[in-house]
Write a protein that holds these residues in place. Structure first.
Motif, PDB file in Angstrom:
ATOM      1  N   UNK A 192       0.825  -1.209   0.000  1.00  6.86           N
ATOM      2  CA  UNK A 192       0.000   0.000   0.000  1.00  6.86           C
ATOM      3  C   UNK A 192       0.861   1.262   0.000  1.00  6.86           C
ATOM      4  N   UNK A 193       2.049   1.209   0.618  1.00  2.46           N
ATOM      5  CA  UNK A 193       2.931   2.385   0.635  1.00  2.46           C
ATOM      6  C   UNK A 193       3.354   2.765  -0.772  1.00  2.46           C
ATOM      7  N   UNK A 194       3.698   1.774  -1.573  1.00  3.08           N
ATOM      8  CA  UNK A 194       4.143   2.051  -2.940  1.00  3.08           C
ATOM      9  C   UNK A 194       2.987   2.585  -3.792  1.00  3.08           C
ATOM     10  N   UNK A 195       1.806   1.968  -3.686  1.00  2.00           N
ATOM     11  CA  UNK A 195       0.665   2.418  -4.492  1.00  2.00           C
ATOM     12  C   UNK A 195       0.238   3.841  -4.134  1.00  2.00           C
ATOM     13  N   UNK A 196       0.208   4.158  -2.846  1.00  2.00           N
ATOM     14  CA  UNK A 196      -0.269   5.486  -2.452  1.00  2.00           C
ATOM     15  C   UNK A 196       0.745   6.559  -2.809  1.00  2.00           C
ATOM     16  N   UNK A 197       2.023   6.231  -2.828  1.00  2.00           N
ATOM     17  CA  UNK A 197       3.009   7.197  -3.323  1.00  2.00           C
ATOM     18  C   UNK A 197       2.721   7.562  -4.784  1.00  2.00           C
ATOM     19  N   UNK A 198       2.328   6.562  -5.572  1.00  2.00           N
ATOM     20  CA  UNK A 198       1.991   6.845  -6.980  1.00  2.00           C
ATOM     21  C   UNK A 198       0.687   7.623  -7.084  1.00  2.00           C
ATOM     22  N   UNK A 199      -0.260   7.307  -6.220  1.00  2.00           N
ATOM     23  CA  UNK A 199      -1.530   8.037  -6.207  1.00  2.00           C
ATOM     24  C   UNK A 199      -1.295   9.515  -5.896  1.00  2.00           C
ATOM     25  N   UNK A 200      -0.523   9.802  -4.856  1.00  2.00           N
ATOM     26  CA  UNK A 200      -0.302  11.198  -4.471  1.00  2.00           C
ATOM     27  C   UNK A 200       0.519  11.949  -5.514  1.00  2.00           C
ATOM     28  N   UNK A 201       1.435  11.243  -6.191  1.00  2.00           N
ATOM     29  CA  UNK A 201       2.197  11.889  -7.267  1.00  2.00           C
ATOM     30  C   UNK A 201       1.260  12.285  -8.406  1.00  2.00           C
ATOM     31  N   UNK A 202       0.342  11.394  -8.765  1.00  2.00           N
ATOM     32  CA  UNK A 202      -0.649  11.731  -9.791  1.00  2.00           C
ATOM     33  C   UNK A 202      -1.517  12.897  -9.350  1.00  2.00           C
ATOM     34  N   UNK A 203      -1.871  12.920  -8.075  1.00  2.00           N
ATOM     35  CA  UNK A 203      -2.732  13.984  -7.561  1.00  2.00           C
ATOM     36  C   UNK A 203      -2.011  15.333  -7.613  1.00  2.00           C
ATOM     37  N   UNK A 523      10.323   1.900   8.647  1.00  2.00           N
ATOM     38  CA  UNK A 523      10.556   3.322   8.417  1.00  2.00           C
ATOM     39  C   UNK A 523      12.048   3.573   8.233  1.00  2.00           C
ATOM     40  N   UNK A 524      12.388   4.365   7.238  1.00  2.00           N
ATOM     41  CA  UNK A 524      13.760   4.817   7.045  1.00  2.00           C
ATOM     42  C   UNK A 524      13.802   6.313   7.320  1.00  2.00           C
ATOM     43  N   UNK A 525      14.682   6.718   8.208  1.00  2.00           N
ATOM     44  CA  UNK A 525      14.710   8.116   8.645  1.00  2.00           C
ATOM     45  C   UNK A 525      15.966   8.817   8.159  1.00  2.00           C
ATOM     46  N   UNK A 526      15.780   9.986   7.618  1.00  2.00           N
ATOM     47  CA  UNK A 526      16.876  10.871   7.243  1.00  2.00           C
ATOM     48  C   UNK A 526      16.483  12.253   7.721  1.00  2.00           C
ATOM     49  N   UNK A 527      16.099  13.127   6.785  1.00  2.00           N
ATOM     50  CA  UNK A 527      15.508  14.410   7.152  1.00  2.00           C
ATOM     51  C   UNK A 527      14.008  14.268   7.318  1.00  2.00           C
ATOM     52  N   UNK A 528      13.462  13.142   6.863  1.00  2.00           N
ATOM     53  CA  UNK A 528      12.031  12.854   6.941  1.00  2.00           C
ATOM     54  C   UNK A 528      11.890  11.359   7.197  1.00  2.00           C
ATOM     55  N   UNK A 530      10.438   8.025   6.043  1.00  2.82           N
ATOM     56  CA  UNK A 530       9.925   7.433   4.812  1.00  2.82           C
ATOM     57  C   UNK A 530       9.477   6.003   5.110  1.00  2.82           C
ATOM     58  N   UNK A 531       8.214   5.695   4.840  1.00  4.03           N
ATOM     59  CA  UNK A 531       7.726   4.335   5.017  1.00  4.03           C
ATOM     60  C   UNK A 531       8.133   3.515   3.797  1.00  4.03           C
ATOM     61  N   UNK A 532       9.002   2.576   4.005  1.00  5.02           N
ATOM     62  CA  UNK A 532       9.599   1.830   2.896  1.00  5.02           C
ATOM     63  C   UNK A 532       8.611   0.865   2.253  1.00  5.02           C
ATOM     64  N   UNK A 533       7.661   0.364   3.011  1.00  5.58           N
ATOM     65  CA  UNK A 533       6.690  -0.562   2.446  1.00  5.58           C
ATOM     66  C   UNK A 533       5.721  -1.050   3.512  1.00  5.58           C
ATOM     67  N   UNK A 534       4.533  -1.457   3.084  1.00  6.88           N
ATOM     68  CA  UNK A 534       3.555  -2.048   3.998  1.00  6.88           C
ATOM     69  C   UNK A 534       2.685  -3.032   3.212  1.00  6.88           C
ATOM     70  N   UNK A 535       3.038  -4.322   3.228  1.00 10.15           N
ATOM     71  CA  UNK A 535       2.236  -5.318   2.516  1.00 10.15           C
ATOM     72  C   UNK A 535       0.881  -5.523   3.196  1.00 10.15           C
TER      73      UNK A 535
END
Length: 542
Positions: A192-203, A523-528, A530-535
Motif C-alpha cells: 500500500x505504501x508504494x501504491x499510495x506514493x503513486x496516487x499522491x504523485x498523480x494527484x 521506516x527509514x529516517x533521514x531528514x524525513x 519514509x515508510x519503505x513498504x507495507x504489505x
C-alpha cells in the motif's frame, strides 16, 4: 632574506612544536569561548573543528530522541559554527507559532547554507527560501491558488477519478490468474505504501500542472503482463521522479549538517551525496521541460483566450497581460512575472511537500488501524453511516467534513508516526524562548517526536488512541503535523481531503488486513520519515 634563512634553519621538530602550539592555542580559545558563552543551555560537548558533528549518523530522529532523553525539553547543540536550540515541549512553541505578519522574528527557516545552495533549493519556492520578500511573494500565490473554497470541491472530483483508476488496476492484477467464475471473489496482496506514493504523485501532478504523470499506470505496468499505454504523460519517467523525491528527504540532511569537505570526502557519505545530486539534476530537467512546454502553449494562444486553471499556468501568467486575477502579486514592491527558475522552485516544493507526506501519513493510518480491531470497527461504522455501503460511492467534500472519528484517527496516526523529524526556524535578531535568551543567528529546532510524545500532554504516548482527539481539548501546540504560525503548511487542507477520501474508499469498499500483523512499520529516517513498504491483503467488502 632574513626570514628565508630562519625558515630553512628550522628543524622538523621545530615545525612540529609550532603546529602543536597552534592547535593547543586554538583549542584553548575554542573552549574558553564555549565555557564562557552567555545564556548557557545543557547539551553535548562540541569538539574543536567538528563541533557536534561526531554525533551525526544521518538518522536525525534517533539523534534528537537520545539527546532529548539525556538533556531534557530544551538543550543546545553546535553544528557547522551555529548554535541550534532544540525544543521538545509544546508550551515553548507558543511564541513561535503565534507570530503575526507584523512580527517576522520566527518567519525564516534557514539562513544562507551553501549546502542547500549546492542542491539548487535555497532561495526558491517556499520551504528553503531564506529571502523573506521572495518567500512572501510565493506564499501569497500558493494561498491564492490552493486555499480557496472552490479548490476543495475540485480536489475531491480529481480524487474520485484517480481512485476509480486505482481500483481498476487492483482488480485487474487480482483477476490475472482467476477463472471467470472466481472474479467476483478476488483478493490481492499489495504494498500500500508504494501504491499510495503513486496516487499522491498523480494527484499533485493534476493540481500543479493540470496534466497527468500516470505514476499509477507505470507502477501497474511493472506488476502486470497486460500493459497500459499513456502517450500524454507530463513526466516521462515518474518512477525515477518519485525515487528522486524519496532520495531528497533521506539525504538532503547531509547538505545541512555537514560541510562540503566532509560530505564530499567521507567514504560512506560521498556516494550518497553524489546520488542525490544526480536525482536533483533529473528532477530540475524534468520540471524545466514541463515549464517550457506550457509556456510555448500559452504563447501560441491569442491574448484573452481562456486558459487552464492549474497552478503552473497561473504561475506563468502572473503579472503579465494574460493575468485575469484582480489581485496582483508583488515582489520587492514590483509587479513582475515569475522567472522559470522561480516557477521551478515552486513546482519542486509542491511535489516535495505533496507526494511523500500524504503517502506516508496514509500508510501509517492503514498500519495502526489494522492493528486495532475495535478502532477499525468504530471507524467503519462512521464511514458506513455517511457513505452507505449499498450506494455508489462518489465522494463529496461536504460529506468528508462529517467524518469526526476518522479525522481523530488521522490526527492520532500523525501524532504517533509523524512525517517530519524536525521543524526549523532561524532568528536573525535576539529573542526569548521559554525564558532563555537566544542570540541572533541561532537556529531553533522543533523536535516533532518529542512534542508528539511528551508525557505531560499525552498519557501513554506510545499507545494508538484516537479518542485523544475525539471531542477532547488539547494544547494548541501539542500537535505540529502541519507546523504553525506564518510557516504553517499551505497544502494542509488538500492533504486532509486526500487522506479522508482514501480512508473512505479503501476501508469502506475493501476488507483490509496486514500480511504480517506482527511486523513493525518499516521506516527509514533521514531528514524525513519514509515508510519503505507495507504489505496488505485486500478483497471487496461484503
Amino acid at each position: 632574506m632574513a626570514i628565508y634563512h630562519i625558515f630553512f634553519a628550522l628543524k622538523f621538530t621545530d615545525y612540529l612544536i609550532f603546529i602543536v602550539l597552534s592547535v593547543l592555542t586554538y583549542v584553548s580559545q575554542y573552549y574558553y569561548k564555549y565555557f564562557t558563552r552567555p545564556n548557557k543551555l545543557p547539551g553535548p560537548l562540541p569538539l574543536p573543528f567538528i563541533e557536534c558533528g561526531y554525533l551525526f549518523t544521518g538518522n536525525n530522529k534517533k539523534l534528537l530522541t537520545s539527546l532529548h532523553k539525556k538533556y531534557g525539553d530544551i538543550f543546545e547543540i553546535y553544528i557547522r559554527g551555529m548554535r541550534r536550540i532544540v525544543i521538545s515541549r509544546p508550551e515553548y512553541l507558543e511564541k513561535i507559532f503565534n507570530s503575526s505578519s507584523n512580527d517576522t522574528t520566527f518567519i525564516q527557516r534557514f539562513p544562507y547554507l551553501e549546502g542547500l545552495d549546492e542542491l539548487g533549493w535555497l532561495g526558491k519556492g517556499l520551504k528553503a527560501n531564506h529571502n523573506i520578500k521572495s518567500w512572501r511573494f510565493n506564499r501569497q500565490f500558493f494561498d491564492q491558488a490552493i486555499l480557496s473554497p472552490s479548490f476543495n470541491y475540485e480536489a475531491v472530483e480529481w480524487i474520485n477519478n484517480l481512485v476509480q483508476e486505482l481500483e481498476g488496476y487492483w482488480k485487474s492484477l487480482a483477476n490475472l490468474n482467476l477463472s471467470q467464475d472466481d472474479k467476483n471473489e478476488w483478493s490481492l496482496e499489495i504494498d500500500i505504501a508504494k501504491w499510495i506514493h503513486r496516487f499522491t504523485c498523480d494527484m499533485v501532478s493534476i493540481v500543479i500542472t493540470g496534466e497527468r504523470c500516470y505514476s499509477m499506470t507505470s507502477y501497474y505496468n511493472i506488476h502486470s503482463t497486460l500493459k497500459v499505454t499513456r502517450s500524454d504523460t507530463v513526466i516521462e519517467d515518474s518512477e525515477r521522479f518519485i525515487q528522486g523525491i524519496n532520495e531528497f528527504f533521506l539525504k538532503a540532511i547531509y547538505f545541512t549538517y555537514l560541510g562540503p569537505f566532509l560530505r564530499n570526502n567521507l567514504p560512506f557519505i560521498k556516494d550518497k551525496v553524489k546520488t542525490l545530486l544526480g536525482y536533483m539534476d533529473f528532477m530540475f530537467e524534468t520540471l524545466d521541460k514541463i515549464i517550457k512546454k506550457r509556456r510555448r502553449e500559452i504563447e501560441e494562444m491569442p491574448i484573452g483566450a481562456k486558459l487552464r486553471s492549474d497552478m503552473l499556468t497561473s504561475l506563468i501568467v502572473t503579472n503579465t497581460e494574460r493575468d485575469m486575477n484582480s489581485v496582483k502579486i508583488s515582489k520587492d514592491n514590483i509587479f513582475r512575472p515569475m522567472t522559470d527558475i522561480e516557477i521551478r522552485g515552486n513546482l519542486l516544493d509542491a511535489f516535495l511537500g505533496g507526494v511523500n507526506s500524504t503517502a506516508n501519513a496514509f500508510t501509517a493510518i492503514v498500519y495502526y488501524v489494522c492493528r486495532s480491531p475495535e478502532i477499525k470497527q468504530k471507524m467503519l461504522a462512521e464511514i458506513d453511516s455517511i457513505f452507505p455501503p449499498n450506494n455508489s460511492l462518489h465522494l463529496k467534500y461536504d460529506d468528508l467534513l462529517k467524518l469526526e472519528y476518522c479525522t481523530a484517527v488521522l490526527y492520532e496516526s500523525a501524532r504517533i508516526s509523524p512525517n517530519t523529524i524536525e521543524q526549523v526556524r532561524y532568528v536573525e535578531t535576539p529573542c526569548e524562548i521559554a525564558g532563555h535568551q537566544c542570540e541572533a543567528k541561532t537556529m531553533i529546532i522543533i523536535n516533532v517526536n518529542g512534542i508528539h510524545r511528551h508525557k505531560d500532554h499525552w498519557p501513554n504516548p506510545g499507545i494508538f488512541d484516537p479518542d485523544r482527539f475525539y471531542k477532547k481539548e488539547r494544547h494548541k501546540c501539542s500537535l505540529v503535523t502541519f507546523g504553525g504560525g506564518l510557516r504553517i503548511c499551505p497544502g494542509r487542507k488538500l492533504s486532509l481531503t486526500e487522506l479522508l477520501s482514501l480512508m473512505v474508499i479503501v476501508f469502506g469498499k475493501y476488507d483490509v488486513e496486514l500480511v504480517d500483523k506482527g511486523a513493525p512499520l518499516e521506516v527509514e529516517s533521514g531528514g524525513l520519515n519514509i515508510h519503505k513498504g507495507l504489505p496488505i491483503r485486500i478483497k471487496p467488502r461484503k
